[in-house]
Motif scaffolding. Structure first.
Motif, PDB file in Angstrom:
ATOM      1  N   LEU A 121       0.833  -1.202   0.000  1.00 14.21           N
ATOM      2  CA  LEU A 121       0.000   0.000   0.000  1.00 14.21           C
ATOM      3  C   LEU A 121       0.873   1.260   0.000  1.00 14.21           C
ATOM      4  CD1 LEU A 121      -3.279   0.679   1.781  1.00 14.21           C
ATOM      5  CD2 LEU A 121      -1.380   2.167   2.362  1.00 14.21           C
ATOM      6  N   ALA A 122       1.914   1.239   0.837  1.00 14.35           N
ATOM      7  CA  ALA A 122       2.790   2.415   0.942  1.00 14.35           C
ATOM      8  C   ALA A 122       3.457   2.714  -0.398  1.00 14.35           C
ATOM      9  CB  ALA A 122       3.851   2.185   2.017  1.00 14.35           C
ATOM     10  N   ARG A 123       3.860   1.663  -1.103  1.00 13.99           N
ATOM     11  CA  ARG A 123       4.579   1.880  -2.361  1.00 13.99           C
ATOM     12  C   ARG A 123       3.671   2.476  -3.429  1.00 13.99           C
ATOM     13  NH1 ARG A 123       8.639  -3.327  -2.747  1.00 13.99           N
ATOM     14  NH2 ARG A 123       9.436  -2.227  -4.580  1.00 13.99           N
ATOM     15  N   MET A 124       2.369   2.209  -3.332  1.00 12.82           N
ATOM     16  CA  MET A 124       1.449   2.790  -4.307  1.00 12.82           C
ATOM     17  C   MET A 124       1.019   4.202  -3.926  1.00 12.82           C
ATOM     18  SD  MET A 124       1.400   0.547  -6.591  1.00 12.82           S
ATOM     19  CE  MET A 124       0.251   1.350  -7.683  1.00 12.82           C
ATOM     20  N   THR A 125       0.845   4.454  -2.620  1.00 13.13           N
ATOM     21  CA  THR A 125       0.304   5.749  -2.208  1.00 13.13           C
ATOM     22  C   THR A 125       1.396   6.769  -1.916  1.00 13.13           C
ATOM     23  OG1 THR A 125       0.304   5.106   0.128  1.00 13.13           O
ATOM     24  CG2 THR A 125      -1.728   4.696  -1.123  1.00 13.13           C
ATOM     25  N   GLY A 126       2.611   6.305  -1.639  1.00 12.13           N
ATOM     26  CA  GLY A 126       3.656   7.229  -1.221  1.00 12.13           C
ATOM     27  C   GLY A 126       3.488   7.684   0.223  1.00 12.13           C
ATOM     28  N   MET A 182      -1.193  -7.068 -20.040  1.00  9.66           N
ATOM     29  CA  MET A 182      -1.628  -6.336 -18.844  1.00  9.66           C
ATOM     30  C   MET A 182      -1.972  -4.905 -19.214  1.00  9.66           C
ATOM     31  SD  MET A 182       0.882  -7.552 -15.719  1.00  9.66           S
ATOM     32  CE  MET A 182       0.455  -6.170 -14.641  1.00  9.66           C
ATOM     33  N   ASN A 183      -2.812  -4.270 -18.387  1.00  9.86           N
ATOM     34  CA  ASN A 183      -3.130  -2.856 -18.622  1.00  9.86           C
ATOM     35  C   ASN A 183      -1.845  -2.033 -18.581  1.00  9.86           C
ATOM     36  OD1 ASN A 183      -5.781  -3.596 -18.697  1.00  9.86           O
ATOM     37  ND2 ASN A 183      -6.255  -2.878 -16.620  1.00  9.86           N
ATOM     38  N   GLU A 184      -1.864  -0.926 -19.327  1.00 14.35           N
ATOM     39  CA  GLU A 184      -0.693  -0.028 -19.368  1.00 14.35           C
ATOM     40  C   GLU A 184      -0.195   0.335 -17.980  1.00 14.35           C
ATOM     41  OE1 GLU A 184      -0.018   3.263 -21.739  1.00 14.35           O
ATOM     42  OE2 GLU A 184       0.662   1.623 -23.041  1.00 14.35           O
ATOM     43  N   ASN A 185      -1.151   0.625 -17.074  1.00 11.59           N
ATOM     44  CA  ASN A 185      -0.756   1.087 -15.744  1.00 11.59           C
ATOM     45  C   ASN A 185      -0.857  -0.031 -14.707  1.00 11.59           C
ATOM     46  OD1 ASN A 185      -3.464   0.823 -15.350  1.00 11.59           O
ATOM     47  ND2 ASN A 185      -3.753   2.832 -14.391  1.00 11.59           N
ATOM     48  N   GLY A 186      -0.841  -1.271 -15.176  1.00  7.70           N
ATOM     49  CA  GLY A 186      -0.970  -2.405 -14.265  1.00  7.70           C
ATOM     50  C   GLY A 186       0.190  -2.489 -13.283  1.00  7.70           C
ATOM     51  N   VAL A 187      -0.067  -3.162 -12.166  1.00 10.15           N
ATOM     52  CA  VAL A 187       0.954  -3.312 -11.127  1.00 10.15           C
ATOM     53  C   VAL A 187       1.396  -4.773 -11.114  1.00 10.15           C
ATOM     54  CG1 VAL A 187       1.461  -3.084  -8.668  1.00 10.15           C
ATOM     55  CG2 VAL A 187      -0.154  -1.510  -9.763  1.00 10.15           C
ATOM     56  N   TYR A 188       2.688  -4.986 -11.234  1.00  9.91           N
ATOM     57  CA  TYR A 188       3.250  -6.332 -11.289  1.00  9.91           C
ATOM     58  C   TYR A 188       4.076  -6.522 -10.026  1.00  9.91           C
ATOM     59  CZ  TYR A 188       5.779 -10.282 -13.563  1.00  9.91           C
ATOM     60  OH  TYR A 188       6.322 -11.507 -13.898  1.00  9.91           O
ATOM     61  N   CYS A 194      -5.083   1.111  -4.808  1.00 11.60           N
ATOM     62  CA  CYS A 194      -5.508   1.519  -6.154  1.00 11.60           C
ATOM     63  C   CYS A 194      -6.498   0.494  -6.696  1.00 11.60           C
ATOM     64  CB  CYS A 194      -4.314   1.619  -7.095  1.00 11.60           C
ATOM     65  SG  CYS A 194      -3.026   2.717  -6.509  1.00 11.60           S
ATOM     66  N   PRO A 195      -7.739   0.508  -6.219  1.00 13.26           N
ATOM     67  CA  PRO A 195      -8.696  -0.530  -6.605  1.00 13.26           C
ATOM     68  C   PRO A 195      -8.971  -0.538  -8.107  1.00 13.26           C
ATOM     69  CG  PRO A 195      -9.626   0.925  -4.907  1.00 13.26           C
ATOM     70  CD  PRO A 195      -8.312   1.502  -5.312  1.00 13.26           C
ATOM     71  N   GLU A 196      -8.753   0.599  -8.767  1.00 13.38           N
ATOM     72  CA  GLU A 196      -9.084   0.679 -10.193  1.00 13.38           C
ATOM     73  C   GLU A 196      -7.981   0.093 -11.066  1.00 13.38           C
ATOM     74  OE1 GLU A 196      -8.000   3.015  -8.271  1.00 13.38           O
ATOM     75  OE2 GLU A 196      -6.324   3.880  -9.419  1.00 13.38           O
ATOM     76  N   ARG A 197      -6.836  -0.210 -10.459  1.00 12.20           N
ATOM     77  CA  ARG A 197      -5.731  -0.719 -11.276  1.00 12.20           C
ATOM     78  C   ARG A 197      -5.638  -2.229 -11.196  1.00 12.20           C
ATOM     79  NH1 ARG A 197      -0.836   3.616 -10.407  1.00 12.20           N
ATOM     80  NH2 ARG A 197       0.326   2.246 -11.800  1.00 12.20           N
TER      81      ARG A 197
END
Lengths: 541, 167
Positions: free
Chosen positions: A57-62, A376-382, A427-430
């Motif tokens: 979570l921290a890595r996505m939200t900063g 995967m979506n362009e902005n997908g998280v791997y 990021c629920p939308e990703r």
């Protein structure tokens, strides 16, 4: 108001949306109070994963991720997660319940000296002894965790302090700490020196680490590299600082990295190392690489500069601020013409690819990961786990506008699923995909229940080879196939396991039907488990 | 290997000494002595550390110590611009006949005799490390029963480089 309510108010004031954890008596006042707030509570299935999920979570939200566990075994279980975050400089707030403060030190039930135990893995820790200190301590903890070189902060709170009445709750507007003052801006003289060296350099290179992502400097780095035609390589933690297929990006360095990236480092005459530690897996022989080149080392932590390699120009500060300042300097881009150097590197990239001979009976991890990345979506998280799967992921995943995350410094198996859950919650939308091996999967498969319970729609891929592949590969080379304790026989049937958790399942046995399988796997925003059968004897090198 | 003396000004929080000594043990730094005591402002503690290592290690020590959240200030106390003092208590086994000889040596070093018994005495000596070593060497003709040394405390000379507590 009691201490426990005050803690919740502090978390609300910091904008915390979710807390990962596992209750026990010593943290029950807190979990009682949090029911009255809008903060989401996620019951993780083992405490280590609470820290990993908070890390994702921290890595996505900063912003710092938060976990809250009970005293004794709850607290000690979370240590590996804390150490993992510390090694990768991920900001966390770990709240641990503690036994009654009057009983501290008497070895009562579920008492563990957690502040002592985590000392070497936290940026700072607190043992709260006075309920009125709670607002100040939380304000400081969030500030310490997310400034300078980021990292985990642990707050240990005895149960009687959580239940004590607080005189007056006021969350401080500002931090006032006499001792802690991180450096943000780089020294202007040093910045000018960097530009002077850049003007002279014929073969410059930027080696970007995780610090670039942590400071949110991707855009500035890209602008700088493009403006002055400087090729970029990255460490494992730096993957994603630039799109993989950007013409100026030349792969990951290190003993598991690209040969052409390492060659580029070896031949450069100016190395701008930014947000990277010059650690052993990335730069195994720093003396060789910097022997004939000018090394600029940019890091927010001055102790990292000169620890493993002595730089020509040390530059302490936050990467984003430093790139902003570098971009303000007067140096004409046409004075930095590196066309020949870039052509050389492109030639290396085209001719130094590893030749693999995949076994057609199985899924080829290279082809699979490339195909997955493309779909995967362009902005997908791997989120890559640890083991052979991680090295393949680093080598073949193509980042576009998305994120790549893994446990780099500590190499903690089982990181990917809980971290992916944290990322998805942020990021629920990703689209969020965790890729693990069958060893790492079994270290965190209990979290399938957490995903179901809290409707966290993470997609999971298990590259299954029935071995602890990375260790098997080491034993193959070092002990001449004398395999010891690496056979994963007895692992569950993943199809049945997925059914038990009511999660849809796909199995891919070889490359036939790969595209269709990946399409089916990614087609909707639902959790899914995909098993790929990998040649047990496959090697990353 | 060389020796450096560092002076630290730290927040007087619970566990601050263990944080500092833990840093030395986990990173494998050599520490010769560490002394600590509150300053004029009880919120702060002043710590003097004598550490050993090559230049790079000593540089790392200074940076890693500075990084600790509780540490407000760290600086090297260079011999030419600082004073160092250590206190030693030395219990020597002496018969009535030998006593005068020990007291003689103590006088030369300006040590104080702070306890005398039928078979022993305790001398107290303050000075820099060389002086204390020399004193102990001279007493080697006698039997030293017990020895307690504090490790050095140090301050820089003059008013330059003073870290004011109020700032």
């Amino acid at each position: 108001m009691i201490g426990a309510e005050a803690i919740v108010k502090c978390l609300e004031a910091e904008g915390v949306k979710a807390v990962f954890g596992y209750p026990g008596v010593a943290i029950c006042p807190f979990y009682n109070s949090i029911l009255d707030s809008s903060i989401r509570t996620i019951l993780i299935r083992t405490e280590q994963n609470a820290a990993h999920a908070a890390s994702g979570l921290a890595r996505m939200t900063g912003k710092p991720g938060v976990c809250a566990v009970t005293s004794g075994p709850g607290a000690t279980n979370v240590i590996t997660g804390i150490a993992t975050a510390f090694a990768d400089s991920i900001p966390l707030i770990c709240i641990t319940g503690q036994v009654n403060s009057e009983l501290l030190g008497s070895d009562v039930f579920q008492e563990a000296d957690i502040t002592g135990a985590v000392e070497s893995f936290v940026k700072y820790s607190y043992l709260v002894k006075n309920v009125n200190d709670i607002p100040r301590i939380f304000k400081e903890a969030f500030y310490i965790a997310n400034t300078g070189r980021k990292g985990p902060v642990l707050i240990d709170i005895p149960i009687d302090i959580q239940n004590a009445v607080i005189n007056k709750f006021k969350y401080p507007q500002e931090v006032s700490m006499r001792t802690y003052k991180p450096t943000v801006n780089g020294h202007i003289m040093q910045i000018k020196k960097v530009m002077g060296q850049l003007q002279k350099a014929k073969r410059p290179i930027i080696c970007a680490g995780g610090g670039v992502l942590l400071s949110g400097a991707e855009k500035e780095l890209r602008t700088f590299a493009e403006k002055y035609s400087i090729p970029v390589v990255s460490t494992m933690m730096g993957i994603g600082v630039m799109p993989t297929e950007h013409p100026m990006y030349f792969g990951m360095v290190g003993n598991n990295g690209k040969a052409y990236a390492n060659r580029a480092m070896n031949e450069a005459d100016l190395i701008i190392m930014v947000g990277a530690r010059v650690a052993d897996r990335a730069i195994s022989q720093p003396d060789l690489i910097i022997g004939n080149s000018v090394l600029v080392h940019i890091d927010v932590d001055s102790a990292e500069i000169g620890k493993n390699a002595i730089p020509t120009i040390p530059l302490v500060g936050d990467a984003r601020h430093i790139f902003e300042d570098l971009l303000k300097q007067e140096l004409e881009p046409q004075d930095c013409e590196h066309g020949d150097w870039i052509d050389t590197l492109k030639h290396y990239r085209d001719t130094m690819q590893i030749k693999r001979n995949p076994n057609p009976e199985y899924v080829d991890p290279k082809q699979f990961i490339i195909c997955l990345s493309e779909k995967m979506n362009e902005n997908g998280v791997y989120v890559a786990d640890v083991g052979q799967n991680q090295i393949w992921s680093c080598a073949y995943h193509i980042v576009r506008e998305g994120r790549f995350m893994t446990s780099g410094g500590m190499g903690t198996m089982g990181y990917s699923i809980p971290a992916a859950m944290g990322a998805k919650l942020a990021c629920p939308e990703r689209q969020v995909v965790a890729v693990c091996g069958d060893g790492s999967f079994q270290m965190s498969m209990m979290e399938l229940a957490t995903m179901r319970q809290h409707d966290i729609r993470v997609k999971i891929i298990v590259l299954k080879n029935n071995y602890l592949g990375m260790v098997r590969e080491y034993q193959h080379y070092t002990y001449k196939d004398h395999y010891s304790v690496v056979d994963l026989s007895g692992s569950p049937d993943l199809e049945k396991l997925a059914a038990a958790y009511d999660i849809p399942f796909i199995r891919l046995v070889n490359n036939h039907g790969m595209e269709e399988a990946i399409d089916a796997f990614l087609k909707n925003d639902e959790s899914m488990l995909m098993e790929c059968l990998i040649d047990p004897m496959d090697l990353v090198k | 290997m060389q020796k450096k003396v560092f002076q630290l000004l730290v927040d007087n929080t619970a566990g601050v000494l263990s944080r500092i000594s833990g840093l030395f043990s986990r990173r494998g730094y050599n520490i010769e002595s560490i002394t600590a005591g509150v300053t004029a402002d009880p919120k702060y503690t002043r710590i003097t550390i004598v550490a050993m290592g090559d230049d790079e290690i000593l540089d790392q020590i200074e940076k890693q110590v500075a990084k600790l959240v509780d540490v407000r200030d760290v600086k090297e106390l260079k011999p030419e611009s600082s004073v160092y003092r250590e206190l030693a208590l030395i219990k020597v086994k002496v018969s009535a006949k030998e006593r005068a000889g020990v007291i003689n040596i103590a006088d030369i070093f300006r040590a104080k005799i702070i306890d005398v018994g039928p078979e022993s005495l305790i001398a107290e000596l303050t000075g820099n490390q060389d002086k204390i070593e020399a004193f102990i060497n001279l007493l080697s003709d006698y039997e030293i029963l017990e020895l307690a040394r504090t490790g050095i405390a140090g301050l820089g000379r003059g008013i330059n480089n003073v870290t004011y507590l109020a700032d």
